[in-house]
Design an enzyme around this catalytic site. Structure first.
Site, PDB file in Angstrom:
ATOM      1  N   HIS A 234       0.822  -1.223   0.000  1.00 27.05           N
ATOM      2  CA  HIS A 234       0.000   0.000   0.000  1.00 27.05           C
ATOM      3  C   HIS A 234       0.854   1.271   0.000  1.00 27.05           C
ATOM      4  O   HIS A 234       0.376   2.339  -0.352  1.00 27.05           O
ATOM      5  CB  HIS A 234      -0.963   0.004   1.203  1.00 27.05           C
ATOM      6  CG  HIS A 234      -0.312   0.296   2.524  1.00 27.05           C
ATOM      7  ND1 HIS A 234       0.019  -0.697   3.424  1.00 27.05           N
ATOM      8  CD2 HIS A 234       0.076   1.458   3.099  1.00 27.05           C
ATOM      9  CE1 HIS A 234       0.570  -0.145   4.494  1.00 27.05           C
ATOM     10  NE2 HIS A 234       0.614   1.165   4.324  1.00 27.05           N
TER      11      HIS A 234
ATOM     12  N   ASP B  36      -0.342  -7.632   1.442  1.00 29.51           N
ATOM     13  CA  ASP B  36       0.144  -6.248   1.484  1.00 29.51           C
ATOM     14  C   ASP B  36       1.664  -6.183   1.456  1.00 29.51           C
ATOM     15  O   ASP B  36       2.277  -5.373   2.154  1.00 29.51           O
ATOM     16  CB  ASP B  36      -0.407  -5.511   2.708  1.00 29.51           C
ATOM     17  CG  ASP B  36      -0.178  -4.004   2.627  1.00 29.51           C
ATOM     18  OD1 ASP B  36      -0.062  -3.485   1.507  1.00 29.51           O
ATOM     19  OD2 ASP B  36      -0.089  -3.357   3.688  1.00 29.51           O
TER      20      ASP B  36
ATOM     21  N   SER C 215       5.198   1.891   7.767  1.00 31.50           N
ATOM     22  CA  SER C 215       4.797   0.746   6.944  1.00 31.50           C
ATOM     23  C   SER C 215       5.964   0.177   6.163  1.00 31.50           C
ATOM     24  O   SER C 215       6.661   0.891   5.450  1.00 31.50           O
ATOM     25  CB  SER C 215       3.702   1.165   5.973  1.00 31.50           C
ATOM     26  OG  SER C 215       2.540   1.560   6.668  1.00 31.50           O
TER      27      SER C 215
END
Length: 210
Positions: A96, A126, A203
């Protein structure tokens, strides 16, 4: 000394005493530094060269504006973190963070920069692999195992939190094998839950134990 402090032997003794004090001070400083260099400091120090910061601009999903009867979209600055997993320039990150990014910029720990290409991705988990071109081999992170993690164990997260490069946060393993439903269509299985601070930009970064 009180009788003849200018005597050569007396001055020599004074210099020796000062030298001993200086040596003792250096020894105490070295010991103090050694004590402060904890297992957490060592873990971060070893992993840091393999952690990269990721930046890029991406388009938000187009939305329909009923007031003007037009479709509108916007560009935002994205940021994330990556981990060098192959010395040839392959970097693991979250999908993402690089999805829809036309120009993925990577900043290494030594502040050198490069443009990366997306070479593989798996939206279900992801995860994504990006690659940069490099002349010298990159430092590869040492991969651990999650099989023997324990609830309550100390862990450390390293990442590009809020754009602040190589931010370190500490916490514990809160639970293991979590399932998280993030939407009607997306579910993540077998996750590690931690209370270490994870912020926008983290992330794709590593979670370390000692």
């Amino acid at each position: 000394y009180a009788q003849d402090r200018h005597h050569p032997k007396t001055r020599l003794c004074s210099l020796l005493a000062l030298a001993l004090i200086a040596c003792s001070s250096l020894t105490m400083t070295a010991q103090g530094s050694s004590l402060r260099r904890s297992a957490i400091v060592e873990a971060v120090s070893q992993a840091r060269p393999s952690v990269v910061n990721i930046h890029g601009r991406k388009s938000l999903p187009v939305e329909y504006d009923s007031r003007s009867a037009t479709e509108t979209g916007s560009q935002v600055n994205g940021m994330g973190t990556g981990i060098v997993i192959d010395e040839r320039g392959y970097i693991n990150t979250n999908y993402h963070g690089v999805e829809g990014v036309s120009r993925i910029r990577v900043t290494m720990a030594d502040e050198s920069t490069a443009v990366a290409q997306l070479v593989a991705n798996d939206p279900k988990t992801d995860l994504a692999i990006i690659k940069i071109t490099t002349e010298a081999p990159l430092p590869v992170i040492r991969i651990g195992t999650s099989e023997d993690l324990m609830a309550g164990e100390t862990v450390v997260a390293v990442g590009n939190a809020y754009g602040y490069e190589h931010t370190v946060t500490k916490g514990i393993i809160s639970a293991l094998h979590r399932t998280v439903q993030v939407s009607d269509y997306q579910k993540y299985m077998d996750l590690i839950q931690t209370d270490a601070s994870i912020n926008p930009g983290n992330s794709g970064g590593p979670l370390l134990n000692i």
